[in-house]
Design a protein around this motif. Structure first.
Motif, PDB file in Angstrom:
ATOM      1  N   GLY A  22      -6.422  30.030  13.961  1.00  0.00           N
ATOM      2  CA  GLY A  22      -6.649  29.173  12.792  1.00  0.00           C
ATOM      3  C   GLY A  22      -5.602  28.077  12.687  1.00  0.00           C
ATOM      4  O   GLY A  22      -5.911  26.922  12.380  1.00  0.00           O
ATOM      5  N   LYS A  23      -4.355  28.437  12.992  1.00  0.00           N
ATOM      6  CA  LYS A  23      -3.275  27.446  12.916  1.00  0.00           C
ATOM      7  C   LYS A  23      -3.506  26.342  13.943  1.00  0.00           C
ATOM      8  O   LYS A  23      -3.347  25.150  13.641  1.00  0.00           O
ATOM      9  CB  LYS A  23      -1.930  28.133  13.185  1.00  0.00           C
ATOM     10  N   GLU A  24      -3.898  26.727  15.141  1.00  0.00           N
ATOM     11  CA  GLU A  24      -4.109  25.732  16.196  1.00  0.00           C
ATOM     12  C   GLU A  24      -5.291  24.807  15.868  1.00  0.00           C
ATOM     13  O   GLU A  24      -5.238  23.611  16.132  1.00  0.00           O
ATOM     14  CB  GLU A  24      -4.341  26.439  17.542  1.00  0.00           C
ATOM     15  N   VAL A  25      -6.341  25.389  15.290  1.00  0.00           N
ATOM     16  CA  VAL A  25      -7.498  24.564  14.898  1.00  0.00           C
ATOM     17  C   VAL A  25      -7.083  23.638  13.752  1.00  0.00           C
ATOM     18  O   VAL A  25      -7.384  22.440  13.759  1.00  0.00           O
ATOM     19  CB  VAL A  25      -8.694  25.462  14.493  1.00  0.00           C
ATOM     20  N   ASN A  26      -6.362  24.212  12.781  1.00  0.00           N
ATOM     21  CA  ASN A  26      -5.851  23.416  11.656  1.00  0.00           C
ATOM     22  C   ASN A  26      -4.998  22.258  12.130  1.00  0.00           C
ATOM     23  O   ASN A  26      -5.042  21.176  11.587  1.00  0.00           O
ATOM     24  CB  ASN A  26      -4.957  24.319  10.794  1.00  0.00           C
ATOM     25  N   ARG A  27      -4.177  22.548  13.139  1.00  0.00           N
ATOM     26  CA  ARG A  27      -3.236  21.541  13.653  1.00  0.00           C
ATOM     27  C   ARG A  27      -3.987  20.308  14.137  1.00  0.00           C
ATOM     28  O   ARG A  27      -3.667  19.186  13.750  1.00  0.00           O
ATOM     29  CB  ARG A  27      -2.404  22.143  14.785  1.00  0.00           C
ATOM     30  N   PHE A  28      -5.025  20.514  14.974  1.00  0.00           N
ATOM     31  CA  PHE A  28      -5.688  19.306  15.473  1.00  0.00           C
ATOM     32  C   PHE A  28      -6.601  18.671  14.418  1.00  0.00           C
ATOM     33  O   PHE A  28      -6.848  17.459  14.460  1.00  0.00           O
ATOM     34  CB  PHE A  28      -6.379  19.519  16.833  1.00  0.00           C
ATOM     35  N   CYS A  29      -7.065  19.475  13.466  1.00  0.00           N
ATOM     36  CA  CYS A  29      -7.907  18.893  12.395  1.00  0.00           C
ATOM     37  C   CYS A  29      -7.065  18.019  11.456  1.00  0.00           C
ATOM     38  O   CYS A  29      -7.563  17.035  10.914  1.00  0.00           O
ATOM     39  CB  CYS A  29      -8.587  19.995  11.600  1.00  0.00           C
ATOM     40  N   ARG A  30      -5.793  18.397  11.263  1.00  0.00           N
ATOM     41  CA  ARG A  30      -4.942  17.616  10.348  1.00  0.00           C
ATOM     42  C   ARG A  30      -4.647  16.225  10.887  1.00  0.00           C
ATOM     43  O   ARG A  30      -4.374  15.312  10.127  1.00  0.00           O
ATOM     44  CB  ARG A  30      -3.629  18.360  10.085  1.00  0.00           C
ATOM     45  N   VAL A  31      -4.664  16.090  12.202  1.00  0.00           N
ATOM     46  CA  VAL A  31      -4.416  14.763  12.795  1.00  0.00           C
ATOM     47  C   VAL A  31      -5.687  14.313  13.523  1.00  0.00           C
ATOM     48  O   VAL A  31      -5.641  13.914  14.676  1.00  0.00           O
ATOM     49  CB  VAL A  31      -3.184  14.793  13.725  1.00  0.00           C
ATOM     50  N   TYR A  32      -6.808  14.385  12.796  1.00  0.00           N
ATOM     51  CA  TYR A  32      -8.113  14.156  13.425  1.00  0.00           C
ATOM     52  C   TYR A  32      -8.292  12.743  13.970  1.00  0.00           C
ATOM     53  O   TYR A  32      -9.027  12.528  14.917  1.00  0.00           O
ATOM     54  CB  TYR A  32      -9.245  14.512  12.458  1.00  0.00           C
ATOM     55  N   THR A  33      -7.615  11.759  13.365  1.00  0.00           N
ATOM     56  CA  THR A  33      -7.786  10.394  13.906  1.00  0.00           C
ATOM     57  C   THR A  33      -7.275  10.331  15.342  1.00  0.00           C
ATOM     58  O   THR A  33      -7.860   9.662  16.193  1.00  0.00           O
ATOM     59  CB  THR A  33      -7.041   9.344  13.060  1.00  0.00           C
ATOM     60  N   GLN A  34      -6.180  11.035  15.570  1.00  0.00           N
ATOM     61  CA  GLN A  34      -5.574  11.025  16.895  1.00  0.00           C
ATOM     62  C   GLN A  34      -6.291  11.976  17.846  1.00  0.00           C
ATOM     63  O   GLN A  34      -6.478  11.667  19.029  1.00  0.00           O
ATOM     64  CB  GLN A  34      -4.105  11.428  16.733  1.00  0.00           C
ATOM     65  N   THR A  35      -6.714  13.131  17.328  1.00  0.00           N
ATOM     66  CA  THR A  35      -7.228  14.169  18.223  1.00  0.00           C
ATOM     67  C   THR A  35      -8.751  14.148  18.390  1.00  0.00           C
ATOM     68  O   THR A  35      -9.254  14.642  19.387  1.00  0.00           O
ATOM     69  CB  THR A  35      -6.821  15.570  17.711  1.00  0.00           C
ATOM     70  N   LEU A  36      -9.455  13.593  17.429  1.00  0.00           N
ATOM     71  CA  LEU A  36     -10.918  13.625  17.515  1.00  0.00           C
ATOM     72  C   LEU A  36     -11.527  12.222  17.558  1.00  0.00           C
ATOM     73  O   LEU A  36     -12.359  11.920  18.420  1.00  0.00           O
ATOM     74  CB  LEU A  36     -11.504  14.411  16.330  1.00  0.00           C
ATOM     75  N   ILE A  37     -11.084  11.365  16.639  1.00  0.00           N
ATOM     76  CA  ILE A  37     -11.745  10.053  16.531  1.00  0.00           C
ATOM     77  C   ILE A  37     -11.365   9.142  17.699  1.00  0.00           C
ATOM     78  O   ILE A  37     -12.238   8.519  18.323  1.00  0.00           O
ATOM     79  CB  ILE A  37     -11.427   9.393  15.164  1.00  0.00           C
ATOM     80  N   THR A  38     -10.077   9.091  18.027  1.00  0.00           N
ATOM     81  CA  THR A  38      -9.638   8.203  19.114  1.00  0.00           C
ATOM     82  C   THR A  38     -10.348   8.513  20.436  1.00  0.00           C
ATOM     83  O   THR A  38     -10.877   7.586  21.076  1.00  0.00           O
ATOM     84  CB  THR A  38      -8.095   8.275  19.284  1.00  0.00           C
ATOM     85  N   PRO A  39     -10.396   9.774  20.887  1.00  0.00           N
ATOM     86  CA  PRO A  39     -11.095  10.018  22.157  1.00  0.00           C
ATOM     87  C   PRO A  39     -12.570   9.645  22.107  1.00  0.00           C
ATOM     88  O   PRO A  39     -13.128   9.184  23.113  1.00  0.00           O
ATOM     89  CB  PRO A  39     -10.932  11.518  22.391  1.00  0.00           C
ATOM     90  N   VAL A  40     -13.188   9.805  20.931  1.00  0.00           N
ATOM     91  CA  VAL A  40     -14.613   9.446  20.817  1.00  0.00           C
ATOM     92  C   VAL A  40     -14.770   7.926  20.922  1.00  0.00           C
ATOM     93  O   VAL A  40     -15.698   7.423  21.582  1.00  0.00           O
ATOM     94  CB  VAL A  40     -15.196   9.992  19.488  1.00  0.00           C
TER      95      VAL A  40
END
Lengths: 264, 312
Positions: A22-40
Motif C-alpha cells: 500500500g505504501k509503495e502504491v501510495n508513493r507513486f500515486c502521490r506524485v502522479y504527474t511525474q509517475t503516471l501522466i508524464t510517461p503517458v
C-alpha cells in the motif's frame, strides 16, 4: 495516564506485506504527474509522430500500417520504463535518504519485500501501459489477436523489469549510478529490441545479436499477441521470458536476503 | 523478572575491523537500560543488530524470548526503534506516516493511541506537513511517535535527544519515563551522562566494541572511591595540621577551604570529630561524590582520568 497503558494488539502476519504494498502504491500515486501522466504524454507524442505523421510514409510489415506495428512496442516501452523506475527509484531513494531503516526493521521476509515492491511496480507499469493503449486507439486499430496472451506478456514484462529495478536500486550508490542503468542498459535494450522496427529487416549479424536481447522476446511476444504476426512463436517468447523472470526473481530475493548493500 | 532482551556473545565486523566483540548482556522486562560509550564504541552497531538493520556476524539476540534471526518477524514486531540519524521521507505527511506505520508491524492502527502520541509530543500543528519540512526538533518528536505507534514492548532509543533544546529534551525524557511505567522496556544510548544517571536503572559501558562495565547506576557511581569533603573555614589558615596532611588533605581558596578525600568506609562525622579536636574554625561543610561522567571517563580513559582530583 491510563491512556498510555498498552492493550494487547492482535498480530496480523500478512499486514506488514499489505502495508508495504500500500505504501509503495501510495508513493507513486502521490506524485502522479511525474509517475503516471508524464510517461503517458511521452508515449502520446511518440504515437503522434509515428501514427499521425511519419507513420504514413513507412511500411515495415506487410498488411499493417507503421502505427499498428509501433503501438505494441510503445505500450511495452511504457510498461517497462515505469516498472523499472518504480522499484529502482523507490529503493535507491530509501537508501539515499536513510529511511531504508524503516523497511529493514519491518517484520518482513526477503520474499515479501521483493513481492510487495514488484506488485506496486507492475501496477504502475500496467496503468501507464493501459493509458497508452487507450490513447493509441485514436491513431490505429489493432486486431487484438490474443488479448490474454498480450496481458500475460505485459505482466511478465513489468515483473521482469521490476526485478531489474530492484537490482539497480541495490547496486546504485548515486543518482548518476542509477541514471547509468537507465541510459546504458534499459534504453539500448528497448531501442535495439525492435520497438521501432522488426528484427527480420536487419542484416544477419545484427539479427543474431538482437536475439540475445531479452527485450526482443518480450516485444515480439507482445506484438504477436496483438497483431498475430511475429518473428518467433508465442510459446518461444513465453518460455524464454518466463525463464528469465524466474532467474531474476530468484537473484533479487537472494540479494535482499544476503547482500550487504541492502542490509549491512 | 523475565528478560526483555538477551544478548549473547554478539559480534560484528566491518571490512575486517571488529565493531562489536562478543557482547553479552541481559535487560529485564520493565527496565530503563543505558548503553553508553564514546563515539565508535559500537553502541549503534549493537542497536542496529538488535533491531535488524544490520546482520549479526556471530552470537544471538533474543527479544522477549524470540530469536531476532530465526524468529525475526515476532522479535521485530515487539520492538520500536528511534534511530540516531534524522531520516526524511518527502512522499508522506507525518499524519499519513503515523497512520501507515502500525501496519508495517502487523497491528491495526489505533486512532486513540495515535492521537495521544500526537498530543503528548505536540505534533498537532505539523500533522499535514511532509517530514522534510519539519525542524530538527520536530523530526525527533515524530521519530519517537513513529517508534511507539505500534505499541512495542521494547523501545530502543539511539541518542534520542541529540541536538535538541533543553525544553524538548525534558519533554522527551518525561514521556519516556511515563511510557516505561506502563510496561515498556527502554534501551537507550545518550551522550548526556547526567540524564543517563537520572533515567537508567542499570548502565552498560562499551569501549572499542567491548563491554567494560555493567552494573546498576548506583553501583557504578560507587566504583570510584572519590568521595570528598570540603571544609569551609571562617578564617584562612596558613598551613594544614599534620593529622590532616596524613589524610592527603590540601588547602584551597587562599587557605579558606580544606579539601579532604574520604577513605573507603570513612564517615563525614569522623572527619568533623577530627577537625573539632584540632580546633579548626569550620563554618560550613560540603560533600561531593563522583558523577557518571567521571566514572565514564575513568572507565573509558583510565590513563587520562585515573581518579578525580577535586570537587567541581
Amino acid at each position: 495516564m491510563n491512556r498510555l497503558r498498552r492493550s494487547e494488539n492482535c498480530y496480523h502476519p500478512w499486514l506488514p506485506f499489505i502495508s508495504l504494498l500500500g505504501k509503495e502504491v501510495n508513493r507513486f500515486c502521490r506524485v502522479y504527474t511525474q509517475t503516471l501522466i508524464t510517461p503517458v504524454i511521452i508515449a502520446s507524442l511518440y504515437l503522434f509522430v509515428f501514427g499521425a505523421t511519419l507513420g504514413n510514409r513507412i511500411s515495415v510489415v506487410d498488411g499493417f500500417s507503421y502505427a499498428q506495428f509501433v503501438i505494441p512496442g510503445l505500450i511495452l516501452m511504457g510498461i517497462i520504463n515505469n516498472s523499472f523506475s518504480n522499484t529502482s527509484t523507490s529503493l535507491f531513494m530509501s537508501r539515499h535518504l536513510g529511511n531504508i531503516v524503516d523497511l529493514l526493521v519491518m517484520p518482513l521476509s526477503p520474499l515479501q519485500i521483493v513481492v510487495a515492491y514488484t506488485l506496486a511496480a507492475m501496477l504502475r507499469g500496467l496503468v501507464v501501459g493501459s493509458a497508452v493503449c487507450v490513447i493509441s486507439m485514436f491513431f490505429a486499430t489493432l486486431p487484438w489477436f490474443n488479448p490474454w496472451a498480450a496481458l500475460s506478456m505485459a505482466m511478465l514484462a513489468s515483473f521482469l523489469f521490476a526485478q531489474l529495478g530492484l537490482i539497480a536500486g541495490i547496486f546504485s550508490d548515486s543518482f548518476d549510478g542509477l541514471a547509468m542503468y537507465i541510459n546504458f542498459i534499459i534504453l539500448p535494450l528497448i531501442f535495439l529490441g525492435g520497438v521501432f522496427y522488426p528484427i527480420s529487416i536487419l542484416p544477419p549479424f545484427w539479427r543474431q545479436l538482437s536475439q540475445i536481447n531479452p527485450l526482443f522476446y518480450l516485444l515480439d511476444g507482445f506484438r504477436h499477441s496483438l497483431l498475430g504476426v511475429g518473428d518467433l512463436s508465442l510459446a518461444h517468447s513465453f518460455i524464454f521470458t518466463g525463464i528469465l523472470c524466474i532467474i531474476l526473481f530468484s537473484a533479487t530475493v537472494l540479494l535482499i536476503r544476503y547482500s550487504s548493500r541492502f542490509r549491512s | 523478572m523475565s528478560s526483555a532482551l538477551e544478548i549473547n556473545q554478539l559480534s560484528k565486523a566491518f571490512t575486517g575491523q571488529a565493531a562489536v566483540k562478543r557482547l553479552s548482556l541481559s535487560i529485564k522486562d520493565g527496565e530503563i537500560f543505558g548503553l553508553l560509550g564514546p563515539n565508535g564504541a559500537g553502541k549503534s552497531t549493537t542497536i542496529n543488530m538488535i533491531a535488524g538493520v544490520s546482520r549479526i556476524d556471530s552470537g544471538s539476540v533474543h527479544i522477549f524470548g524470540h530469536d531476532s534471526v530465526v524468529d525475526c518477524q515476532h522479535a521485530r514486531r515487539l520492538t520500536g526503534v528511534m534511530h540516531q540519524e534524522l531520516t526524511t521521507d518527502a512522499f508522506f505527511t507525518i499524519d499519513k506516516a503515523l497512520r501507515m506505520h502500525p501496519g508495517f508491524f502487523g497491528v491495526r492502527a489505533d486512532a486513540q493511541w495515535r492521537e495521544l502520541l500526537v498530543e503528548r509530543l505536540e505534533l498537532q500543528p505539523h500533522l499535514h506537513k511532509p517530514m522534510n519540512c519539519l525542524s530538527g526538533g520536530m523530526k525527533r518528536r515524530f521519530m519517537l511517535a513513529k517508534a511507539l505507534i505500534h505499541k512495542p514492548r521494547l523501545l530502543i532509543l539511539d541518542e534520542p535527544t541529540a541536538g535538541v533544546d533543553v525544553e524538548l529534551r525534558h519533554t522527551i525524557w518525561q514521556f519516556i519515563r511515563e511510557i516505561n511505567r506502563h510496561d515498556t522496556t527502554i534501551l537507550l544510548t545518550t551522550h548526556y551522562l547526567e540524564e543517563a544517571e537520572q533515567m537508567c536503572n542499570r548502565i552498560a559501558i562499551m569501549n572499542h566494541g567491548e563491554l567494560i562495565a555493567l552494573d546498576s547506576t548506583t553501583a557504578l557511581l560507587n566504583q570510584l572511591d572519590a568521595r570528598q569533603v570540603r571544609l569551609l573555614l571562617c578564617c584562612a589558615i596558613d598551613h594544614l595540621p599534620p593529622q590532616l596532611v596524613q589524610h592527603h588533605a590540601r588547602l584551597d581558596d587562599g587557605g579558606k577551604t580544606i579539601i579532604l578525600p574520604l577513605q573507603s568506609g570513612e564517615t563525614v562525622c569522623a572527619v568533623l570529630e577530627l577537625c573539632r579536636t584540632l580546633k579548626l574554625p569550620i563554618c560550613d561543610v560540603e560533600t561531593c561524590k563522583p558523577n557518571l561522567e567521571e566514572v565514564f571517563l575513568h572507565l573509558t580513559q583510565p590513563d587520562r582520568y585515573p581518579q578525580r582530583q577535586a570537587c567541581r
